[in-house]
Design a protein around this motif. Structure first.
Motif, short mmCIF file in Angstrom:
data_model
loop_
_atom_site.label_atom_id
_atom_site.label_comp_id
_atom_site.label_asym_id
_atom_site.label_seq_id
_atom_site.Cartn_x
_atom_site.Cartn_y
_atom_site.Cartn_z
N THR A 180 30.38 48.95 57.09
CA THR A 180 31.53 48.27 57.67
C THR A 180 32.04 47.23 56.67
OG1 THR A 180 30.64 48.60 59.88
CG2 THR A 180 32.33 46.90 59.64
N SER A 205 45.06 52.79 63.61
CA SER A 205 43.76 53.32 63.22
C SER A 205 43.85 54.80 62.85
CB SER A 205 42.80 53.13 64.41
OG SER A 205 41.51 53.57 64.14
N GLU A 227 34.44 58.30 60.44
CA GLU A 227 34.90 57.17 59.64
C GLU A 227 36.16 56.66 60.31
OE1 GLU A 227 35.97 56.19 55.06
OE2 GLU A 227 37.19 57.73 56.04
N HIS A 228 36.14 55.39 60.69
CA HIS A 228 37.31 54.75 61.29
C HIS A 228 37.90 53.79 60.26
CE1 HIS A 228 36.18 56.22 65.25
NE2 HIS A 228 34.96 55.73 65.07
N VAL A 229 39.21 53.88 60.07
CA VAL A 229 39.92 53.00 59.16
C VAL A 229 41.02 52.30 59.94
CG1 VAL A 229 41.33 52.87 57.07
CG2 VAL A 229 39.42 54.49 57.18
N ILE A 283 44.54 48.50 54.36
CA ILE A 283 43.27 48.66 55.08
C ILE A 283 42.69 47.28 55.38
CG2 ILE A 283 40.90 49.53 54.97
CD1 ILE A 283 41.98 51.82 53.22
N ARG A 311 37.05 49.12 57.78
CA ARG A 311 36.53 50.48 57.63
C ARG A 311 35.10 50.47 58.12
NH1 ARG A 311 33.04 52.95 54.51
NH2 ARG A 311 33.24 55.17 54.17
N THR A 312 34.73 51.51 58.87
CA THR A 312 33.35 51.63 59.31
C THR A 312 32.99 53.10 59.49
OG1 THR A 312 31.71 50.72 60.85
CG2 THR A 312 33.76 51.52 61.83
#
Length: 150
Positions: free
Chosen positions: A89, A103, A125-127, A135, A138-139
């Motif tokens: 993260t 997102s 992967e979440h951005v 950005i 990010r995680t």
């Protein structure tokens, strides 16, 4: 059901989530209060004015929750069993009240659960991006997902 079942995901699948959210000072104050986070950088405008940012930063854990939350309607609504963890993260840019966050989610990995028949683990992967498409979060998240009912 809006969420997808385990076998409906494919590695490399990407979702550009339509729902966006403008964050407010109230969000920051409420979240920081509810989580007992008294950091002046989040809740004290006078203090924050003297920092390099010149104003309060949105609580990064709020930002993380929002970025994942914006993904739910398209991916996991009603089909998640549990979140198993988040890694890698990062928060490359600050978020401030008035920013509008959207997102994007990519499926990185899939594997059937070895211990829970009828379920599988999806690595997402979440951005999170701001209104300028920078950005801000990010995680990588592992979620235990329901398989399609037999």
């Amino acid at each position: 059901m809006a969420g997808l079942y385990f076998e409906e995901f494919t590695v490399g699948q990407t979702f550009a989530h339509e729902v966006r959210r403008t964050v407010t000072d109230m969000d920051n104050m409420m979240f920081s209060s509810l989580t007992f986070n008294p950091a002046a950088l989040h809740i004290d405008h006078a203090y924050a004015a003297g920092t390099e940012f010149g104003r309060p930063l949105m609580n990064s854990i709020f930002t993380l929750g929002l970025v994942i939350g914006l993904s739910v309607q398209d991916t996991t609504f009603g089909t998640t069993v549990a979140n198993l963890g988040m890694t890698d993260t990062t928060f490359p840019k600050p978020v401030f009240a008035g920013d509008t966050i959207h997102s994007r989610t990519t499926v990185l990995e899939l594997r059937p659960s070895k211990s829970r028949p009828g379920q599988g683990i999806v690595t997402f992967e979440h951005v999170g991006l701001n209104q300028d498409d920078e950005i801000v979060c990010r995680t990588v998240r592992n979620a235990l997902m329901l398989a399609r009912p037999q």
